[in-house]
Scaffold this motif. Sequence first.
Motif, mmCIF file in Angstrom:
data_model
loop_
_atom_site.group_PDB
_atom_site.id
_atom_site.type_symbol
_atom_site.label_atom_id
_atom_site.label_comp_id
_atom_site.label_asym_id
_atom_site.label_seq_id
_atom_site.Cartn_x
_atom_site.Cartn_y
_atom_site.Cartn_z
ATOM 1 N N LYS A 132 0.792 -1.235 0.000
ATOM 2 C CA LYS A 132 0.000 0.000 0.000
ATOM 3 C C LYS A 132 0.825 1.287 0.000
ATOM 4 O O LYS A 132 0.354 2.322 -0.464
ATOM 5 N N GLN A 133 2.051 1.249 0.529
ATOM 6 C CA GLN A 133 2.842 2.472 0.604
ATOM 7 C C GLN A 133 3.739 2.680 -0.615
ATOM 8 O O GLN A 133 4.459 3.661 -0.700
ATOM 9 N N GLU A 134 3.670 1.781 -1.593
ATOM 10 C CA GLU A 134 4.634 1.808 -2.685
ATOM 11 C C GLU A 134 4.152 2.607 -3.901
ATOM 12 O O GLU A 134 2.967 2.606 -4.236
ATOM 13 N N THR A 135 5.124 3.255 -4.552
ATOM 14 C CA THR A 135 4.860 3.984 -5.789
ATOM 15 C C THR A 135 5.239 3.093 -6.969
ATOM 16 O O THR A 135 6.238 2.378 -6.934
ATOM 17 N N VAL A 136 4.424 3.166 -8.018
ATOM 18 C CA VAL A 136 4.572 2.258 -9.151
ATOM 19 C C VAL A 136 4.711 3.059 -10.441
ATOM 20 O O VAL A 136 3.992 4.045 -10.655
ATOM 21 N N LEU A 137 5.624 2.620 -11.306
ATOM 22 C CA LEU A 137 5.720 3.117 -12.671
ATOM 23 C C LEU A 137 5.330 1.977 -13.602
ATOM 24 O O LEU A 137 5.864 0.873 -13.501
ATOM 25 N N GLU A 138 4.378 2.249 -14.497
ATOM 26 C CA GLU A 138 4.051 1.278 -15.535
ATOM 27 C C GLU A 138 4.432 1.860 -16.890
ATOM 28 O O GLU A 138 4.168 3.031 -17.157
ATOM 29 N N ILE A 139 5.051 1.046 -17.718
ATOM 30 C CA ILE A 139 5.374 1.441 -19.080
ATOM 31 C C ILE A 139 4.484 0.631 -20.025
ATOM 32 O O ILE A 139 4.523 -0.597 -20.022
ATOM 33 N N GLY A 140 3.675 1.343 -20.820
ATOM 34 C CA GLY A 140 2.727 0.675 -21.718
ATOM 35 C C GLY A 140 1.360 0.580 -21.078
ATOM 36 O O GLY A 140 0.950 -0.465 -20.590
ATOM 37 N N THR A 141 0.618 1.678 -21.098
ATOM 38 C CA THR A 141 -0.660 1.758 -20.385
ATOM 39 C C THR A 141 -1.727 0.865 -21.003
ATOM 40 O O THR A 141 -2.532 0.267 -20.281
ATOM 41 N N GLY A 142 -1.748 0.804 -22.333
ATOM 42 C CA GLY A 142 -2.790 0.027 -22.992
ATOM 43 C C GLY A 142 -4.167 0.553 -22.639
ATOM 44 O O GLY A 142 -4.442 1.751 -22.733
ATOM 45 N N SER A 143 -5.032 -0.329 -22.176
ATOM 46 C CA SER A 143 -6.411 0.053 -21.843
ATOM 47 C C SER A 143 -6.545 0.670 -20.457
ATOM 48 O O SER A 143 -7.609 1.186 -20.109
ATOM 49 N N GLY A 144 -5.488 0.597 -19.655
ATOM 50 C CA GLY A 144 -5.543 1.097 -18.281
ATOM 51 C C GLY A 144 -5.861 0.024 -17.259
ATOM 52 O O GLY A 144 -5.846 0.278 -16.051
ATOM 53 N N TYR A 145 -6.136 -1.213 -17.710
ATOM 54 C CA TYR A 145 -6.556 -2.271 -16.787
ATOM 55 C C TYR A 145 -5.446 -2.656 -15.804
ATOM 56 O O TYR A 145 -5.678 -2.736 -14.593
ATOM 57 N N MET A 146 -4.231 -2.866 -16.316
ATOM 58 C CA MET A 146 -3.141 -3.238 -15.414
ATOM 59 C C MET A 146 -2.832 -2.102 -14.440
ATOM 60 O O MET A 146 -2.559 -2.342 -13.262
ATOM 61 N N ALA A 147 -2.917 -0.869 -14.916
ATOM 62 C CA ALA A 147 -2.709 0.279 -14.027
ATOM 63 C C ALA A 147 -3.739 0.297 -12.907
ATOM 64 O O ALA A 147 -3.423 0.600 -11.750
ATOM 65 N N ASP B 128 9.294 2.283 -6.315
ATOM 66 C CA ASP B 128 9.329 1.004 -5.598
ATOM 67 C C ASP B 128 9.112 -0.167 -6.555
ATOM 68 O O ASP B 128 9.673 -1.249 -6.368
ATOM 69 N N VAL B 129 8.278 0.064 -7.557
ATOM 70 C CA VAL B 129 7.895 -0.999 -8.492
ATOM 71 C C VAL B 129 7.848 -0.424 -9.907
ATOM 72 O O VAL B 129 7.328 0.681 -10.107
ATOM 73 N N ILE B 130 8.398 -1.152 -10.873
ATOM 74 C CA ILE B 130 8.261 -0.807 -12.283
ATOM 75 C C ILE B 130 7.671 -2.015 -12.994
ATOM 76 O O ILE B 130 8.197 -3.126 -12.894
ATOM 77 N N CYS B 131 6.582 -1.796 -13.702
ATOM 78 C CA CYS B 131 5.911 -2.867 -14.448
ATOM 79 C C CYS B 131 5.952 -2.499 -15.924
ATOM 80 O O CYS B 131 5.378 -1.489 -16.334
ATOM 81 N N VAL B 132 6.641 -3.317 -16.706
ATOM 82 C CA VAL B 132 6.779 -3.056 -18.140
ATOM 83 C C VAL B 132 5.780 -3.944 -18.877
ATOM 84 O O VAL B 132 5.967 -5.157 -18.969
ATOM 85 N N SER B 133 4.721 -3.331 -19.386
ATOM 86 C CA SER B 133 3.646 -4.090 -20.031
ATOM 87 C C SER B 133 3.884 -4.202 -21.541
ATOM 88 O O SER B 133 3.009 -3.925 -22.365
ATOM 89 N N GLY B 134 5.093 -4.593 -21.887
ATOM 90 C CA GLY B 134 5.492 -4.798 -23.273
ATOM 91 C C GLY B 134 6.851 -5.458 -23.275
ATOM 92 O O GLY B 134 7.523 -5.520 -22.234
ATOM 93 N N GLY B 135 7.288 -5.952 -24.430
ATOM 94 C CA GLY B 135 8.529 -6.696 -24.503
ATOM 95 C C GLY B 135 9.762 -5.800 -24.503
ATOM 96 O O GLY B 135 9.743 -4.681 -25.018
ATOM 97 N N LEU B 136 10.854 -6.314 -23.915
ATOM 98 C CA LEU B 136 12.158 -5.655 -23.933
ATOM 99 C C LEU B 136 13.175 -6.649 -24.485
ATOM 100 O O LEU B 136 13.465 -7.648 -23.823
ATOM 101 N N PRO B 137 13.728 -6.413 -25.672
ATOM 102 C CA PRO B 137 14.763 -7.312 -26.170
ATOM 103 C C PRO B 137 15.929 -7.451 -25.183
ATOM 104 O O PRO B 137 16.491 -8.527 -25.010
ATOM 105 N N VAL B 138 16.293 -6.326 -24.559
ATOM 106 C CA VAL B 138 17.272 -6.330 -23.463
ATOM 107 C C VAL B 138 16.754 -5.378 -22.390
ATOM 108 O O VAL B 138 15.946 -4.482 -22.664
ATOM 109 N N MET B 139 17.233 -5.554 -21.155
ATOM 110 C CA MET B 139 16.846 -4.667 -20.059
ATOM 111 C C MET B 139 17.752 -3.433 -20.061
ATOM 112 O O MET B 139 18.951 -3.539 -19.800
ATOM 113 N N PRO B 140 17.214 -2.250 -20.360
ATOM 114 C CA PRO B 140 18.049 -1.044 -20.355
ATOM 115 C C PRO B 140 18.534 -0.694 -18.944
ATOM 116 O O PRO B 140 17.794 -0.854 -17.953
ATOM 117 N N GLN B 141 19.754 -0.208 -18.855
ATOM 118 C CA GLN B 141 20.312 0.212 -17.575
ATOM 119 C C GLN B 141 19.452 1.287 -16.920
ATOM 120 O O GLN B 141 19.348 1.364 -15.692
#
Length: 217
Positions: free
Chosen positions: A77-92, A145-158
């Motif tokens: 509950k106390q964590e901040t989240v970044l999502e990359i790739g919003t799409g429909s907003g459901y995962m957010a 605190d959390v990053i959720c990437v809702s799309g593919g990454l060929p490699v993980m960027p630094q």
Amino acid sequence: MNIEQARFNMIEQQIRPWEVLDQDVLNLLSVVKRENFVPAAYRSIAFADLEIPLPGGERMLPPRVEARVLQELAVSKQETVLEIGTGSGYMAALLAARGRSVKTVEISAELAAFAEQNLAANGVSNVQVVTGDGALGWPEGGPYDVICVSGGLPVMPQEFLEQLKIGGRIAAFVGAAPVMKAQIVTRVDEKQFRVSDIFETLVAPLKNAVHPPRFKF
């Protein structure tokens, strides 16, 4: 169509067998109405085990994939989240129900508007939708605190790793066809990261995703 029966079947026949056993996650899938986040033309297949087409040629991930990622991230509950790739907003919306706040970045202005409309219509007030290119994360407002990437990454960027707090987690689909790995990357300290492979899948890459260098002979 019996919506509640279809939702029950999704949870019990698709999601629970996919090792999603966290009861809080399973309960949340009944609270956040998936059918309200899919385009109207596809409402009848909102609970199907497939990717649902979204405006602009994008696709919504299958329910079991989203649920498994949500479980593995274990947002509190106390964590901040970044999502990359919003799409429909459901995962957010799912992430927002578990965390303190979500910033979600979508490169398509059309999709960002669609997601904002869906989130507002469903009373989700702790999500900020940003239109922009998140292929290298989104440092403004970080670290997270959390990053959720809702799309593919060929490699993980630094850059993604640097935007994570110590103890924070990234969920990402890493690699290329034919098989990619869903991974949870945990920041142990300033320089160390622990990588856990969760399952194998195939997800379309983010637009402008970083690709590994190609050797020239």
